[in-house]
Each structure stands twice: as C-alpha cells, then as structure tokens.
Write an enzyme that holds these catalytic residues in place. Sequence first.
Site, PDB file in Angstrom:
ATOM      1  N   TYR A  31       5.422  -7.570   2.915  1.00 17.30           N
ATOM      2  CA  TYR A  31       6.331  -6.289   3.923  1.00 17.30           C
ATOM      3  C   TYR A  31       7.116  -7.151   4.534  1.00 17.30           C
ATOM      4  CZ  TYR A  31       7.106  -4.213   8.352  1.00 17.30           C
ATOM      5  OH  TYR A  31       8.098  -4.368   8.950  1.00 17.30           O
ATOM      6  N   GLU A  35      13.853  -3.938   7.547  1.00 12.20           N
ATOM      7  CA  GLU A  35      12.673  -3.900   7.280  1.00 12.20           C
ATOM      8  C   GLU A  35      13.223  -4.177   5.339  1.00 12.20           C
ATOM      9  OE1 GLU A  35       9.938  -1.677  10.080  1.00 12.20           O
ATOM     10  OE2 GLU A  35       9.647  -0.919   7.580  1.00 12.20           O
TER      11      GLU A  35
END
Lengths: 289, 376
Positions: free
Chosen positions: B101, B189
Amino acid sequence: MSILVNQNTKLLVQGITGRDGSFHAGKMKAYGTNVVGGVSPGKGGSTVDGIPVFNTVEAAVKATGANTSIIFVPAHLAADAILEASEAGIGLVIAISEGVPTLDMVKVMPYLAKKGTKLIGPNCPGLISPDEALVGILPGNIFLKGNVGLMSRSGTLTYEMVYQLTSNGIGQSTCVGIGGDPVAGLYYLELLQMFQDDPETKAIVLIGEIGGDAEERAAQYIQEHITKPVVAFIAGQSAPPGKRMGHAGAIISSGSGTAEEKIKAFEKVGVKVAKIPSEIPDLIKQVME
Amino acid sequence: MKIHEYQAKEIFSRYLIPVTNEVVCYTVEEAVAAADKLGLPVVVKAQVLAGGRGKAGGVKLARTKQDVPEMAGKILGMDIKGYTVEKILIAQGVKFSSEFYVGLTIDRNSKSVIFMASSEGGVEIEEVAKDNPDAIHKFVIDPDLGMTPFLARKIAFALFSDFNLVKQGADLFQKLYRIFMDTDSSLVEINPLVITEEGKLLALDGKMNFDDNALFRQSAIEALNEPTEDELKEIDAKEKGLTYIRLDGSIGCMVNGAGLAMATLDLIKYFGGEPANFLDIGGSSNPQKVIDAMNLILSDKNVKVVMINIFGGITRCDDVARGLIIALDKIKVEVPIVVRLSGTNSKEGLEILKEANLPIVETMSQAAQKAIELCK
C-alpha cells in the site's frame, strides 16, 4: 489578562476596502478594538471609517506599529496575504477567509514557523477578549468579561455556547474560533497551554466536532499538562458516516473521528462532556466551585 | 471531489507510473471485445465513487470466455452503497508476488503532506490502521523540500529489500508526490502496488480525491466530476450559498453555520426526533437565501415540520425574518414551522414574525422539542 488579544492589540485589516473587510473593520472599531490601519493594494492613502489605508503591510506596520492583522481577502489570495503579514513582522495573524486551498496553507506553514508568526484560521470567526479587543466577525454584544476561556472549531456554535454562558452570568476571558479547515494555525494544544498560563482564566470550554483526532490529542494533552478544569462539547453526534457537513474537518471516515470516540477520550481523562449545549453552564458552575 | 479508478490510473500513466492494461466499458458487448483484445484472464471491476467494491461483489476475476459476459452483466447495473454501476473496467490479469500500500494525504497534525507505506497491501488500509498500526510507515514531507530523492529511497527501503525494486519505488514515489501537488489532491492511493513476475512495480488499483477549495485552478480535474442526483441538489444549494445534505427523517432544518447545524441535528435526535436534512444557510443575511432554503427543505416530501434555528452573528435575525415572511407569501407551506431567533437584531426579527403567527420559542432545546411534538 486574557490571551492573544487585549488593549495592547494594534490591529491591521487586510482587505479593508472589500465588503466584509470594511463592514467588520467598523464593527471591531465600534467595539473598542484599536484598529490602526488597513491594507488594500492600490487604495493606499484613502481611509475607511476614519482608518488609514496602505498599499502594503510593510508600509502599514512602519506607519502604525501594528502587531496583529486580520485577513478578509478572497480565498485564493489568502495565503499570500498571510505571508505578507508575517514577512512584515506581524506577530499574530487571523485569517477569516473561507475556502483557502489546503496545499496553499501547507506551503505557508514553514515560513510562519521560521518567523515565529502565530496564525489563527483560516476559515474561522476570529477571537475576542471581552471589553478589551474583538478581532473577528463575532457578535460582540453576546460576550461578558469573566474567567472562562473558550475554544471552538465552529462559529455559530460558539455564539450559542457563549450565549448560554453569558445568560447564566458566566463571563469569558478570551474566546477563540480556531476554524474548521484541515490545515490551520493555533489549535487546541497551543490554546490549552495559553489558557493554563493565563491567571485570569479559571476554567476552559472546548467545543469540538467530528472528524480528525484533534480532540483525542487534546484529551491526552489535558491529562499531561492542564490543571484547570475543562468542559467539552462535541458537535456531530448524529452525523451519518462519510458525509461532509460543511466543515472540511467534519467528516467521519472508517470509524475514526466519531463523536463517540471523542467523548470517550475526554471522559477518560476526567473532562466533563455536555450532551446538549444547554448543559454547559451547569457543568462550568460545577467545576468552578 | 472523487474520481473513478480508471481516471486516477489515466493520470498515473501520464506521469509514467506503470498501470495495468485496461479498457473502460459501458456494455457487456464492449466488455467481451475488451477481454478479446487484452487476453484472458481479465478482472472485471465496477467503477463507482464508493469504497468497498470488492466486498460488495463488484470485482471479479474472469478466467474463461464465458465468464466475461456473465460477470460484466452481473456487475453492470449493480447497486454499491447507493451508487448504480454504469461502467466497468476490464483489466488484464497480472501475476504478481507481493502487494503493498502506498498513499499520500494531508496530515492535520504536522500540517504537511504525509506519505504512508505498508507491506500489507491489497486490504483496506483502514483495517490495517486499526489492527496493526505499526505496519504502516509514515513519512512527513517538508513542504519546502518536497519529495527529495533521499526521502523517496528511505520509503522504498522500508518496503523492499531488492535494490532494483528500491530504485523503481523511489522513482514512483517521487512521481506520486508530483501528482498530488500538481492536482491539488487530498488523497492519492495505490492499493495494491504489486511486484510482477518480471520484477516490475505496477499499480493494480488507483484512488484520488481532490481539494474542493482548489478546483477553481484545476479545470481538467473539475471536468471529471460526476455528481449523483443528491450531490446535484447539494451543488445547486451551494451555488445559492447554502450547504444541504439530505437525511432520512421528517424534521426539516434551517440553521446558520455548520457547527450549529450539526448541534441542531444532534439535539433533535437527543429528544427522539429524526432530522430530514442538514442545511446551513451560511453567514450573510440575504432574504432570498431564506426563500431558497425553504424551497429546498420542502422539495423533500418526507418533511412534516420545519425547524428554523438562527443565531445571528453576521447573519441578521431581522433579515431572516423578512425572508421568511416573503417565502411564506410566495410558497405554499403546508407544514408547521418552529422558529428560534437569537443574537444580532433578534428583537426586530421576532417583531416581524409576530404578524405571521408562527410558533416562536426561545432556546434551541425548546425548538427541537416543539418540532418533534408537531411531527406526531
């Protein structure tokens, strides 16, 4: 005593020739604030309400000895106005402007830190030390001089709380609207410490709202550093998740920043939390006894 | 403002961040053609502006030729958290070894942009934050310096041990920061960022949110906005200087200021009622605003009573009262109205309202209780 603004405040109004700037410059002056000048590029040499207008903050400071500035310029020009005040040596800047891009504020912060400039806002109603100085858009008539220090992320909710206090005979030392933007100047921790150090302040009211973790951090700070009694209220207890209720700060995402969590954090460190605004005066009376 | 995954990845591509080969499709036929072009397997992904698509069944792996029309048919038209799926992404299936991530957002506490990185990618990062907060590395970015090469390397070393990956990662993270700053993002993101069989980093998914306050200088981003029906109503309200959010209850609310408006909803709930909306009429006191606000509240047919809670600061109570009188004259209001006016010029305001014969109360608690009573 009081915090941040008082009789020694010499105030500049940046954007004094605009609609809001001129209106509130007059209001602040009428309240008794020492408004020494205004800034409006291209309008230097004129006056607003008898207040002299300058082209630059630097010229205004030189001529008037201003130490505080309030900013009413349009949002996309606000960051530059803050920097101009800081560069000219203004120690305290209050930014009323609403809708300032977040990254503009991110870029401004290091310079303010370097110059030692204190900032309140943006997107805030300003602050008041009753009977001493009003620097903002707050309705001066509802405030009463006294010993409660108040800080809040919201404008009209502050008025509501102050109204409740004043109508119960509880006066205030200083009331500060810190604003609801994600990146803002002075926040709970700095103000808690200032109220702690202010001999006139005997109790503190903290008005928070959902979103972020500033209230949780404030709770921890209170436990470690604050010996004066603190009473809190959290707005947004019934807000649905994911909805932005007007303030950028007021958004609940993924179970963090809920009213429930914030209330729990306060209660854990012995801060009494009002369930509804009208409970605040009683709680203050209790803790001040 | 939010955009879709495929739009975020288009922006990533423009900055030369590697993303999956993929095609946006609006019909099953287009999906089949896209899968033919890309080759099996493909991933069929719902494109909606809501999180949790996977859990809702909006992301499926199609291994066979028959899978594609079947899954595309199922996902198109699906409802995910109130959003109808109108487009899907057909993305080439990729074999990969690990999932990471990475994300950028604004950190209120350091008043800076912050880079978050975790080896636990592919799951909702909020879950990781809750269960295992130490698994998320956070790096505050100095706004004066930006994402320096050394910081980018430091982040990459926190995720990868292979120096080849560190170099790729550092390059990618700098690009991601540039995207964040260039587009006035509030969130960027990649989840997951994967290592392919060939040892290359690849953005398998992408998410971007933007600062609404900066859209005035981001016209290319603003053009991507796809407001829902409720959001259109909210935007229309905003243009009139109002902030409106529809809720499910029956007590319509008109309040000045976001904090007081929230506290008003809380109070209604506290006394056992259900608010129909959040409505902040803002700071200035133009009577037209009150008329627009009243129209907006009454456009919701669930509203059985209207509660007006005004604390005059900049807003002047007499202006609100005048607007209300005009509104009542212009619009046929068939539901009862409860009014509470305090603050600037409240005396004058209450005087004006006397002639309209409206129930007037002194405090917001009384207003909420009265509204609930009238609702029954």
